[in-house]
Design a protein around this motif. Structure first.
Motif, PDB file in Angstrom:
ATOM      1  N   ASP A 236      19.149  34.972  39.413  1.00 52.48           N
ATOM      2  CA  ASP A 236      18.026  34.924  40.358  1.00 52.48           C
ATOM      3  C   ASP A 236      18.219  35.813  41.580  1.00 52.48           C
ATOM      4  OD1 ASP A 236      15.437  34.149  40.884  1.00 52.48           O
ATOM      5  OD2 ASP A 236      16.023  32.365  42.015  1.00 52.48           O
TER       6      ASP A 236
ATOM      7  N   CYS B   2      17.684  39.209  40.951  1.00 54.28           N
ATOM      8  CA  CYS B   2      17.318  40.316  40.066  1.00 54.28           C
ATOM      9  C   CYS B   2      17.040  41.617  40.815  1.00 54.28           C
ATOM     10  CB  CYS B   2      16.094  39.937  39.245  1.00 54.28           C
ATOM     11  SG  CYS B   2      16.075  38.226  38.691  1.00 54.28           S
TER      12      CYS B   2
ATOM     13  N   PRO C 118      12.812  43.021  37.585  1.00 56.15           N
ATOM     14  CA  PRO C 118      13.810  43.807  36.848  1.00 56.15           C
ATOM     15  C   PRO C 118      14.842  42.880  36.214  1.00 56.15           C
ATOM     16  CG  PRO C 118      14.252  43.893  39.191  1.00 56.15           C
ATOM     17  CD  PRO C 118      12.964  43.135  39.041  1.00 56.15           C
TER      18      PRO C 118
ATOM     19  N   VAL D 180      23.991  42.344  39.167  1.00 54.52           N
ATOM     20  CA  VAL D 180      24.815  41.489  40.006  1.00 54.52           C
ATOM     21  C   VAL D 180      25.934  40.833  39.200  1.00 54.52           C
ATOM     22  CG1 VAL D 180      22.919  41.024  41.593  1.00 54.52           C
ATOM     23  CG2 VAL D 180      23.366  39.429  39.745  1.00 54.52           C
TER      24      VAL D 180
ATOM     25  N   ASN E 139      21.136  39.365  31.729  1.00 56.73           N
ATOM     26  CA  ASN E 139      19.773  39.010  31.321  1.00 56.73           C
ATOM     27  C   ASN E 139      18.949  40.264  31.002  1.00 56.73           C
ATOM     28  OD1 ASN E 139      17.614  37.169  30.903  1.00 56.73           O
ATOM     29  ND2 ASN E 139      16.764  37.756  32.878  1.00 56.73           N
TER      30      ASN E 139
ATOM     31  N   CYS F 265      20.248  34.924  33.882  1.00 53.75           N
ATOM     32  CA  CYS F 265      19.729  35.363  35.178  1.00 53.75           C
ATOM     33  C   CYS F 265      20.302  34.515  36.314  1.00 53.75           C
ATOM     34  CB  CYS F 265      18.204  35.266  35.164  1.00 53.75           C
ATOM     35  SG  CYS F 265      17.469  35.701  36.750  1.00 53.75           S
TER      36      CYS F 265
ATOM     37  N   CYS G 246      25.606  38.873  35.284  1.00 62.26           N
ATOM     38  CA  CYS G 246      24.280  38.670  34.725  1.00 62.26           C
ATOM     39  C   CYS G 246      24.036  39.737  33.664  1.00 62.26           C
ATOM     40  CB  CYS G 246      23.193  38.765  35.792  1.00 62.26           C
ATOM     41  SG  CYS G 246      21.534  38.744  35.071  1.00 62.26           S
TER      42      CYS G 246
ATOM     43  N   ARG H 100      14.974  41.210  30.266  1.00 59.51           N
ATOM     44  CA  ARG H 100      13.568  40.824  30.179  1.00 59.51           C
ATOM     45  C   ARG H 100      12.824  41.829  29.300  1.00 59.51           C
ATOM     46  NH1 ARG H 100      14.464  39.239  35.723  1.00 59.51           N
ATOM     47  NH2 ARG H 100      14.043  37.014  35.873  1.00 59.51           N
TER      48      ARG H 100
HETATM   49  S1  FES Z   1      18.157  39.450  35.767  1.00 64.29           S
HETATM   50 FE1  FES Z   1      20.127  39.573  36.719  1.00 64.29          FE
HETATM   51  S2  FES Z   1      19.966  38.241  38.404  1.00 64.29           S
HETATM   52 FE2  FES Z   1      18.068  38.014  37.396  1.00 64.29          FE
END
Ligand code: FES
Length: 108
Positions: free
Chosen positions: A60, A62, A22, A67, A13, A58, A11, A15
């Motif tokens: 999910d 988070c 997070p 992860v 992602n 993501c 991940c 934000r």
């Molecule tokens: S921001 Fe990494 S699992 Fe959601």
């Protein structure tokens, strides 16, 4: 067997500041995924039948991040630094023994 022996999804992602949850990129996941990608290449483990490390949006989980998940086993990990990732490469991906101390709990 699948096209890859192991397929990793990191991940990455990100934000915006002030978001309610997070995000894994806050823990340097894009750079650390790049570290694993290079390490696998240097070890000659990439390509068909080998190991691939891809970015993902993501996943999910988070609050447990950063992860990554390893398929086909479906083993989820968190990690802090290059040492953790080297341990996953050497123990799990090469040696076939998942690194229990870094594994995320199974869903109930
Ligand atoms: S921001 Fe990494 S699992 Fe959601």
């Amino acid at each position: 067997m699948g096209y890859y022996r192991h397929h990793l999804f990191f991940c990455t992602n990100q934000r915006p500041d002030g978001a309610e949850r997070p995000s894994c990129a806050q823990c340097d996941s894009p750079r650390l995924r790049g570290y694993v990608k290079k390490r696998l290449k240097d070890l000659g483990l990439t390509g068909a039948g080998g190991i691939r490390a891809n970015t993902a949006g993501c996943l999910d989980r988070c609050e447990e991040g950063p992860v990554l998940v390893v398929y086909p086993e479906g083993v989820w990990y968190t990690y802090v630094d290059e040492d953790d990732l080297d341990e996953i490469i050497e123990s799990h991906l090469i040696g076939g023994k998942p690194v229990e101390r870094l594994m995320l709990p199974e869903p109930v």
